[in-house]
Design a protein around this motif. Structure first.
Motif, mmCIF file in Angstrom:
data_model
loop_
_atom_site.group_PDB
_atom_site.id
_atom_site.type_symbol
_atom_site.label_atom_id
_atom_site.label_comp_id
_atom_site.label_asym_id
_atom_site.label_seq_id
_atom_site.Cartn_x
_atom_site.Cartn_y
_atom_site.Cartn_z
ATOM 1 N N SER A 108 0.855 -1.196 0.000
ATOM 2 C CA SER A 108 0.000 0.000 0.000
ATOM 3 C C SER A 108 0.884 1.236 0.000
ATOM 4 N N PRO A 109 0.799 2.090 -1.007
ATOM 5 C CA PRO A 109 1.659 3.282 -1.079
ATOM 6 C C PRO A 109 1.466 4.188 0.133
ATOM 7 N N ALA A 110 2.524 4.911 0.481
ATOM 8 C CA ALA A 110 2.467 5.832 1.616
ATOM 9 C C ALA A 110 1.760 7.111 1.189
ATOM 10 N N SER A 111 0.510 6.969 0.805
ATOM 11 C CA SER A 111 -0.306 8.089 0.331
ATOM 12 C C SER A 111 -1.612 8.082 1.093
ATOM 13 N N TRP A 112 -2.184 9.268 1.259
ATOM 14 C CA TRP A 112 -3.431 9.366 2.014
ATOM 15 C C TRP A 112 -4.656 9.048 1.163
ATOM 16 N N GLY B 5 1.905 2.570 3.247
ATOM 17 C CA GLY B 5 3.302 2.196 3.422
ATOM 18 C C GLY B 5 3.500 0.838 4.070
ATOM 19 N N ARG B 6 2.653 -0.122 3.749
ATOM 20 C CA ARG B 6 2.711 -1.436 4.397
ATOM 21 C C ARG B 6 2.679 -2.576 3.377
ATOM 22 N N LEU B 7 3.269 -3.718 3.791
ATOM 23 C CA LEU B 7 3.074 -4.946 3.031
ATOM 24 C C LEU B 7 1.652 -5.432 3.262
ATOM 25 N N MET B 8 1.017 -5.948 2.214
ATOM 26 C CA MET B 8 -0.401 -6.292 2.286
ATOM 27 C C MET B 8 -0.625 -7.775 1.966
ATOM 28 N N TRP B 9 -1.310 -8.448 2.897
ATOM 29 C CA TRP B 9 -1.740 -9.833 2.674
ATOM 30 C C TRP B 9 -3.252 -9.860 2.489
#
Length: 653
Positions: free
Chosen positions: A163-167, A203-207
């Motif tokens: 997930s991109p570090a975007s709002w 900004g996270r890895l996503m499962w």
């Protein structure tokens, strides 16, 4: 006013959908005779299977809670969605384009968006996150996964994303695909602040977390840097489609292996599931941000086909456990031991034996695979120990058995655990083993266990949790019938509804209403007659064949239509009875004997009617004077009926 789905489209969805394929995604089904399957009911807690599915007529029924219906009603209940959404869900799976009356959409629930809209939003999000895993920004995440032994093929298999570090990155994507603010908020993919919605995951890895049938319904997210002040793991919040107490990560990929192997391996994290499955432990799953609880027990039980059996858990020569098994993997640290003790409490909810697997170095499956390879993960599961043994020895590890005070403390801590084992034989065996572990005489240990049981530490009866409304069955289970007359009537209705192609040449359409003496049986028979009987089934079948249907499909569609017509011809009690009769097992399962069996049931029913008439005539003859002219007529009629009864008996033989 919004329109409704056209009836012919609903019928098409029913005819194309294999009910056994849909149900088996949620319940482990076992053969139970000709054209019959059974398993543990997903709608109430049980240990002995009473849930039956009859594919040829597209019906299911539980003889325990009385629930039943067709494939659409099953999806309504299991997914907790209204009728229209259930039809739409099945239509997408079988490729039917639905049409709506008045060019409108069907009416929705007032409490939020339709399920398929929330699932579709998660599909868009999943594609979005998977694409961004290849971005420069996601390089730390890719490196972390590579260090844990996951190559690009593994990432593609489990659809890991970033997930991109975007709002508002995902928010913009969802809006571009036509999702409303209400749908986005209800999906749990965005949070609401003072300025409106913003991306929940940044900004996270996503499962991706999927339903049992493979639909994406949520996400588990791991932070990558210390600059992220949020929790290390962040999951989707509770939504209409995601309830963490009812979800197991990896279950969509492990479901078939669990059902075939009758084993489930419960690990602690997403990477542990990936590592275990990639290492060959295909039945590995994990909870999603919550402890393994009662709802998870129910899911696992019906997938492994767990049942109440005194022999459950007995180790067989091939290393498997009779009746299925549940294996928990825990770290070797104090937290892992605490988890094992909690699982010990849950174990009383399982009829299958429960085991614990702990690596010697205290590694989790992911670490074990990185350090020692795939075989080490498989060996970890193979070296499992019974949960009772592990939990008791975990308690004893906290005391010094070298002193009398330590042994006494160990006995006081372990005795209530042994007393809580409900199986009397197993409880006695662990009482003996506890004496050996403590180095104390068996009589002292046995006395301590008995005292713990008397003081409340013993086995407790847990009332089964019943989900949703459950009424009594419309009919008493056939195996409990003792009256031979009632039993023959019941068997006759079974074949009349399940085998109309045999009932027709057996002339069951010619049976008068008074043939049936049990009130509910007579009402069902009246509904069959009102629907046109087996002749109506035959006409419907002939019309389908004339329209180009293949024989097998025409038989199935006609059988379903016939049952629906009978159910609609009666009241609610009759409809429930029809649902039950449609799936009851038949005593005869051999195809080459079925026609003879149906004929024999029909003749037996006629003989019962003749026997009743003979009894009535005997009574009337006793009341009629011998010199009365009617006496001779009654006697002649009696002789005629006796001859008919003998003829029936000859045909049955």
């Amino acid at each position: 006013m919004p329109g409704l789905i056209r009836r012919e489209d609903i019928d098409e969805v029913r005819s194309r959908t294999r009910i056994e394929d849909v149900v088996s995604q949620y319940v482990s089904l076992r053969p139970a005779g000709a054209d019959s399957h059974k398993g543990l009911c997903p709608f109430h807690d049980e240990k002995t299977p009473s849930f039956h599915v009859r594919p040829s007529v597209g019906r299911w029924h539980c003889f325990g809670c009385g629930e039943g219906g067709d494939v659409i009603s099953f999806v309504e209940r299991i997914e907790r969605i209204p009728f229209v959404e259930a039809v739409e869900l099945l239509a997408r799976k079988v490729g039917v384009d639905l049409r709506y009356e008045d060019s409108g959409r069907a009416e929705r629930r007032p409490d939020g968006p339709a399920r398929h809209r929330l699932v579709d939003a998660h599909r868009v999000a999943l594609d979005f996150y998977v694409r961004h895993l290849a971005s420069d920004e996601a390089e730390p995440g890719r490196r972390m996964l590579a260090e844990r032994g996951f190559d690009e093929e593994a990432l593609a298999r489990y659809r890991i994303g970033y997930s991109p570090a975007s709002w508002d990155g995902l928010l913009t994507e969802l809006r571009r695909h036509g999702f409303t603010e209400g749908e986005i908020a209800a999906s749990g993919l965005a949070s609401r602040g003072n300025r409106g919605l913003y991306d929940r995951f940044r900004g996270r890895l996503m499962w991706p977390i999927a339903s049992m049938t493979g639909d994406p319904i949520g996400f588990g997210a791991r932070r990558l840097g210390e600059e992220d002040r949020g929790p290390k793991y962040l999951n989707t919040p509770e939504t209409a489609i995601y309830r963490k107490s009812q979800v197991l990560y990896g279950l969509d990929m492990a479901r078939r292996a669990i059902s075939s192997q009758r084993r489930v391996v419960v690990v602690e994290g997403y990477t542990d599931v990936m590592a275990a499955q990639l290492a060959g432990v295909e039945c590995a799953v994990a909870t999603c941000g919550t402890a393994f609880g009662a709802e998870h027990v129910r899911i696992v039980r019906r997938l492994i086909g767990d049942r109440a059996d005194p022999a459950a858990g007995v180790m067989l020569a091939d290393g498997s456990a009779y009746g299925g098994e549940v294996v928990f993997t825990f770290d070797g640290d104090a937290a892992g031991q605490k988890a094992a003790l909690k699982a010990f409490q849950e174990d009383q909810s399982f009829a299958a034996q429960t085991f614990v697997a702990v690596a010697p170095e205290g590694m989790d499956p992911c670490e074990l695979r990185m350090s020692h390879g795939d075989a080490a993960v498989r060996n970890l599961v193979a070296s499992r120990r019974p949960l009772f043994e592990f939990a008791i020895q975990s308690v004893l590890a906290g005391v010094s058995l070298a002193t009398a005070e330590g042994r006494t403390a160990g006995l006081r801590a372990a005795a209530p655990m042994v007393a809580s084992i409900r199986d009397r034989v197993l409880r006695g065996e662990y009482t003996r083993q506890l004496g050996g572990w403590l180095g104390m005489d068996e009589a002292t240990v046995r006395q301590a266990v008995a005292s713990a049981a008397r003081s409340g530490g013993g086995p407790r009866r847990v009332e089964p949790a019943v989900e949703g409304p459950a009424g009594p069955p419309a009919l008493v289970p056939r195996q409990r019938l003792r009256d031979p007359v009632e039993r023959v009537e019941r068997l006759a209705l079974d074949v009349y509804l399940q085998l109309p192609w045999y009932a027709l040449p057996a002339q069951m359409d010619d049976l008068p209403s008074q043939t049936f003496t049990v009130p509910i049986h007579r009402r069902v028979h009246d509904a069959i007659r009102a629907a046109g009987g087996a002749s109506a089934y035959a006409r419907h079948y002939e019309q389908l064949v004339a329209d180009g249907r293949e024989h097998d499909r025409a038989v199935e569609e006609s059988a379903r239509w016939y049952l629906d017509a009978v159910a609609e011809a009666g009241d609610d009690a009759v409809a429930r009875a029809v649902g039950q009769l449609a799936v009851e097992d038949l005593p005869e399962t051999r195809p080459d004997r079925m026609e003879h069996y149906v004929w024999g049931i029909a003749v037996s029913l006629i003989r019962q009617g003749i026997t009743r008439q003979i009894g009535d005539l005997h009574s009337e003859l006793q009341r009629t004077p011998p010199d009365d002219p009617a006496h001779g007529e009654l006697f002649a009629r009696l002789m005629e009926l006796e001859a008919q009864r003998r003829a029936c008996e000859e045909q049955i033989q």
